[in-house]
Design a protein around this motif. Sequence first.
Motif, short mmCIF file in Angstrom:
data_model
loop_
_atom_site.label_atom_id
_atom_site.label_comp_id
_atom_site.label_asym_id
_atom_site.label_seq_id
_atom_site.Cartn_x
_atom_site.Cartn_y
_atom_site.Cartn_z
N GLU A 1 -8.26 -10.33 7.82
CA GLU A 1 -8.44 -9.01 7.20
C GLU A 1 -8.39 -9.06 5.67
O GLU A 1 -8.94 -8.21 5.00
CB GLU A 1 -7.32 -8.05 7.67
CG GLU A 1 -7.30 -7.81 9.18
CD GLU A 1 -8.49 -7.00 9.66
OE1 GLU A 1 -9.03 -6.21 8.86
OE2 GLU A 1 -8.89 -7.17 10.82
N VAL A 2 -7.69 -10.07 5.14
CA VAL A 2 -7.43 -10.12 3.70
C VAL A 2 -7.94 -11.44 3.14
O VAL A 2 -7.44 -12.50 3.52
CB VAL A 2 -5.91 -9.99 3.42
CG1 VAL A 2 -5.65 -9.90 1.92
CG2 VAL A 2 -5.33 -8.78 4.12
N LYS B 1 -5.67 -2.91 14.08
CA LYS B 1 -6.78 -3.23 14.99
C LYS B 1 -6.29 -3.71 16.35
O LYS B 1 -6.93 -3.45 17.37
CB LYS B 1 -7.70 -4.29 14.36
CG LYS B 1 -8.54 -3.71 13.24
CD LYS B 1 -9.52 -4.72 12.68
CE LYS B 1 -10.30 -4.07 11.53
NZ LYS B 1 -11.10 -5.04 10.79
N MET C 1 0.63 -8.57 8.09
CA MET C 1 -0.55 -8.01 8.77
C MET C 1 -0.55 -8.40 10.25
O MET C 1 -1.59 -8.68 10.84
CB MET C 1 -1.83 -8.53 8.09
CG MET C 1 -2.95 -7.53 8.03
SD MET C 1 -2.58 -6.15 6.97
CE MET C 1 -2.91 -6.88 5.39
N GLU D 1 -1.16 -14.28 6.40
CA GLU D 1 -1.69 -13.32 7.37
C GLU D 1 -1.74 -13.98 8.74
O GLU D 1 -2.35 -15.03 8.91
CB GLU D 1 -3.09 -12.86 6.95
CG GLU D 1 -3.64 -11.81 7.90
CD GLU D 1 -5.10 -11.45 7.65
OE1 GLU D 1 -5.71 -10.86 8.57
OE2 GLU D 1 -5.63 -11.76 6.56
N ARG E 1 0.79 -1.24 0.00
CA ARG E 1 0.00 0.00 0.00
C ARG E 1 0.82 1.29 0.00
O ARG E 1 0.26 2.37 0.10
CB ARG E 1 -0.98 0.03 1.19
CG ARG E 1 -2.08 -1.01 1.07
CD ARG E 1 -3.18 -0.74 2.05
NE ARG E 1 -4.42 -1.34 1.57
CZ ARG E 1 -5.55 -1.32 2.25
NH1 ARG E 1 -5.62 -0.73 3.40
NH2 ARG E 1 -6.64 -1.89 1.77
N TYR F 1 -3.97 -4.61 10.50
CA TYR F 1 -4.34 -3.25 10.02
C TYR F 1 -4.45 -2.27 11.17
O TYR F 1 -5.26 -1.35 11.14
CB TYR F 1 -5.67 -3.27 9.27
CG TYR F 1 -5.58 -3.60 7.80
CD1 TYR F 1 -4.51 -3.19 7.02
CD2 TYR F 1 -6.61 -4.31 7.18
CE1 TYR F 1 -4.45 -3.49 5.68
CE2 TYR F 1 -6.56 -4.62 5.82
CZ TYR F 1 -5.47 -4.20 5.08
OH TYR F 1 -5.42 -4.50 3.74
#
Length: 268
Positions: free
Chosen positions: A257-258, A186, A180, A155, A13, A184
């Motif tokens: 998440e992914v 969290k 991850m 992940e 990203r 993210y």
Amino acid sequence: MSTIPSFGLGTFRLQGQVVIDSVRNGLELGYRAIDTAQIYGNEAEVGEAITASGVPRQDLFLTTKIWVDNYAPDKLVPSLEESLAKLRTDSVDLTLIHWPAPNNGVPLEAFMKALADAKEKGLTRQIGISNFNIELTKQAIAAVGKDAIATNQIELSPYLQSRKLVEFLQSEGIHVTSYMTLAYGKVLGDPVLATIAERRHATVAQVALAWALQLGYSVIPSSTRRENLASNLLAQTLHLTDEDMAQIAALERNGREVNPDGLAPTWD
């Protein structure tokens, strides 16, 4: 370097000047492993930052990942050659199949053998897989042999511990790389992790990363902020007690998440 470093810099990203700055800062702070991928669209910027840093190529561990559009045997090697040109290097240290993409029309055996061919040609020192479940990892092993598969990058976080898959990989001698690891961000608000962090005079991010490191995984956290990049590195010297580790183990909630349609496997 041949073994996979336990700590690296992720670039998912991060684009343009942002990734250049992140890689530059990371290298200045002492990171020596960098993880990118064809689909991230930042290999050229990563290559630019590495070149500008003056860090000798042999001191670095570079990972990239083949995107699903390039799995066909006639495309995989040329796509990796293109990645090498962008990264300004003759070879990378590790190349992964990014997603198993079970229905994309290229048989798993075909793309694993094409990846092994890339290694034979000297384009990559090691090969591996990413986001593979147990069954697909078995198929990859059948195609190229388990000794050829350096890692499965998956992940993993305190909220998604994937114990069944991890146990299988470890039983086969395939190294686990966690991405991850902070889910993210969290996990950064988690009260259990916050209590452990306070007890250990650490940050929550350091606790989550130290948890993964103590389980024997490699981690590749990313950050755009120099202070966070520096802080994350300190996870390597943070020791968590058995009690800390047990409390984190209890945070499992299958918090994936992914999970992209068409690319992801059926998870274990």
